[in-house]
Design a protein around this motif. Sequence first.
Motif, PDB file in Angstrom:
ATOM      1  N   ALA A 151       0.852  -1.194   0.000  1.00  0.00           N
ATOM      2  CA  ALA A 151       0.000   0.000   0.000  1.00  0.00           C
ATOM      3  C   ALA A 151       0.882   1.236   0.000  1.00  0.00           C
ATOM      4  CB  ALA A 151      -0.918   0.007   1.221  1.00  0.00           C
ATOM      5  N   TRP A 152       0.440   2.263  -0.691  1.00  0.00           N
ATOM      6  CA  TRP A 152       1.189   3.520  -0.730  1.00  0.00           C
ATOM      7  C   TRP A 152       0.905   4.377   0.493  1.00  0.00           C
ATOM      8  CZ3 TRP A 152       4.995   3.397  -3.980  1.00  0.00           C
ATOM      9  CH2 TRP A 152       4.900   2.618  -5.135  1.00  0.00           C
ATOM     10  N   TYR A 153      -0.199   4.075   1.185  1.00  0.00           N
ATOM     11  CA  TYR A 153      -0.520   4.745   2.446  1.00  0.00           C
ATOM     12  C   TYR A 153      -1.624   3.943   3.122  1.00  0.00           C
ATOM     13  CZ  TYR A 153      -4.129   6.705  -0.662  1.00  0.00           C
ATOM     14  OH  TYR A 153      -5.129   6.855  -1.600  1.00  0.00           O
ATOM     15  N   ASP A 154      -1.809   4.171   4.403  1.00  0.00           N
ATOM     16  CA  ASP A 154      -2.893   3.526   5.131  1.00  0.00           C
ATOM     17  C   ASP A 154      -4.211   4.232   4.789  1.00  0.00           C
ATOM     18  OD1 ASP A 154      -4.343   1.962   6.889  1.00  0.00           O
ATOM     19  OD2 ASP A 154      -3.713   3.074   8.679  1.00  0.00           O
ATOM     20  N   ILE A 155      -5.290   3.470   4.759  1.00  0.00           N
ATOM     21  CA  ILE A 155      -6.629   4.030   4.591  1.00  0.00           C
ATOM     22  C   ILE A 155      -7.331   3.858   5.926  1.00  0.00           C
ATOM     23  CG2 ILE A 155      -8.791   3.926   3.306  1.00  0.00           C
ATOM     24  CD1 ILE A 155      -7.252   2.707   0.989  1.00  0.00           C
ATOM     25  N   VAL A 156      -7.571   4.967   6.601  1.00  0.00           N
ATOM     26  CA  VAL A 156      -8.020   4.911   7.997  1.00  0.00           C
ATOM     27  C   VAL A 156      -9.532   4.937   8.139  1.00  0.00           C
ATOM     28  CG1 VAL A 156      -5.873   5.914   8.831  1.00  0.00           C
ATOM     29  CG2 VAL A 156      -7.785   7.416   8.257  1.00  0.00           C
ATOM     30  N   GLY A 157     -10.280   5.200   7.057  1.00  0.00           N
ATOM     31  CA  GLY A 157     -11.741   5.240   7.147  1.00  0.00           C
ATOM     32  C   GLY A 157     -12.353   5.381   5.775  1.00  0.00           C
ATOM     33  N   MET A 158     -13.665   5.514   5.735  1.00  0.00           N
ATOM     34  CA  MET A 158     -14.381   5.580   4.466  1.00  0.00           C
ATOM     35  C   MET A 158     -14.668   7.018   4.022  1.00  0.00           C
ATOM     36  SD  MET A 158     -14.426   2.524   3.570  1.00  0.00           S
ATOM     37  CE  MET A 158     -15.390   2.767   2.078  1.00  0.00           C
ATOM     38  N   ASP A 159     -14.426   7.998   4.868  1.00  0.00           N
ATOM     39  CA  ASP A 159     -14.680   9.394   4.512  1.00  0.00           C
ATOM     40  C   ASP A 159     -13.551   9.893   3.613  1.00  0.00           C
ATOM     41  OD1 ASP A 159     -15.988  11.955   4.672  1.00  0.00           O
ATOM     42  OD2 ASP A 159     -14.379  12.584   6.032  1.00  0.00           O
ATOM     43  N   PHE A 160     -13.855  10.188   2.356  1.00  0.00           N
ATOM     44  CA  PHE A 160     -12.801  10.490   1.391  1.00  0.00           C
ATOM     45  C   PHE A 160     -11.929  11.690   1.764  1.00  0.00           C
ATOM     46  CE2 PHE A 160     -12.530   7.800  -2.323  1.00  0.00           C
ATOM     47  CZ  PHE A 160     -13.582   6.935  -2.107  1.00  0.00           C
ATOM     48  N   PRO A 161     -12.456  12.772   2.292  1.00  0.00           N
ATOM     49  CA  PRO A 161     -11.573  13.898   2.618  1.00  0.00           C
ATOM     50  C   PRO A 161     -10.509  13.577   3.661  1.00  0.00           C
ATOM     51  CG  PRO A 161     -13.852  14.628   2.480  1.00  0.00           C
ATOM     52  CD  PRO A 161     -13.883  13.130   2.449  1.00  0.00           C
ATOM     53  N   THR A 162     -10.751  12.561   4.511  1.00  0.00           N
ATOM     54  CA  THR A 162      -9.826  12.291   5.615  1.00  0.00           C
ATOM     55  C   THR A 162      -9.315  10.839   5.636  1.00  0.00           C
ATOM     56  OG1 THR A 162     -11.689  11.754   7.091  1.00  0.00           O
ATOM     57  CG2 THR A 162     -10.924  14.044   7.056  1.00  0.00           C
TER      58      THR A 162
END
Length: 228
Positions: free
Chosen positions: A75-86
């Motif tokens: 992964a190029w970064y962690d995805i911490v949630g489903m809210d796209f702006p954050t």
Amino acid sequence: MTITTDTPLLDTVEHETGASPQWSVLWLHGLGADGHDFAPLVPELVRPDWPALRFVFPHAPVRAVTINNGVRMRAWYDIVGMDFPTRADSAGIEESLAQVDALIAREQARGIAPERLLLAGFSQGGAITLAAGLRRQVPLAGLIALSTYLPGASQAARHRVAAATAQPVFMAHGMGDPVIPLIHAEQSAQALGELGFDVEWHRYPMAHQVCAEEIRDLGDWMGRRFAL
């Protein structure tokens, strides 16, 4: 020419379409894939009248991804949630931007100037492509962003470097994409256009994938870059 960087180079898969490449295409894969993912696209994309190219497909680091229950994957970064702006982990993005810069510097050391390098990415790799392009003080030949979005698009003006807008952008997306809904890609394309980027925008009747029409349109766009 000697160019140094403190960032370790990522492992890559490379394919050259001819001797003594005159251009490079640095292509970033999506979440959970690796550098082999888009290598089979090369013979479908490349045209006989193009100059010799070096395609560079790096492997993203392996890291825990929060939305996938912390499972470790490339992964190029962690995805911490489903809210796209954050949703995008800013520290991971910064790390990946440094790794991309290191690969661009290596291409320059191998004789490929930035103005002869295209930076491409699919999905998460495309997000890094757009974020990197936004900050380029020395413009690249162009940015290719497939099935993706610009992280923090509403705040993009904060990061934009004036010289970066010289980079043309090819963006394409599936109208039925369930992973990155079309609206987020459209908003990103609009934000880039408002910042001064020349964005060529395409959408296709597909999901989170690539299609033959997209490859054709991308080939047309790339051919215009090589003809300059």
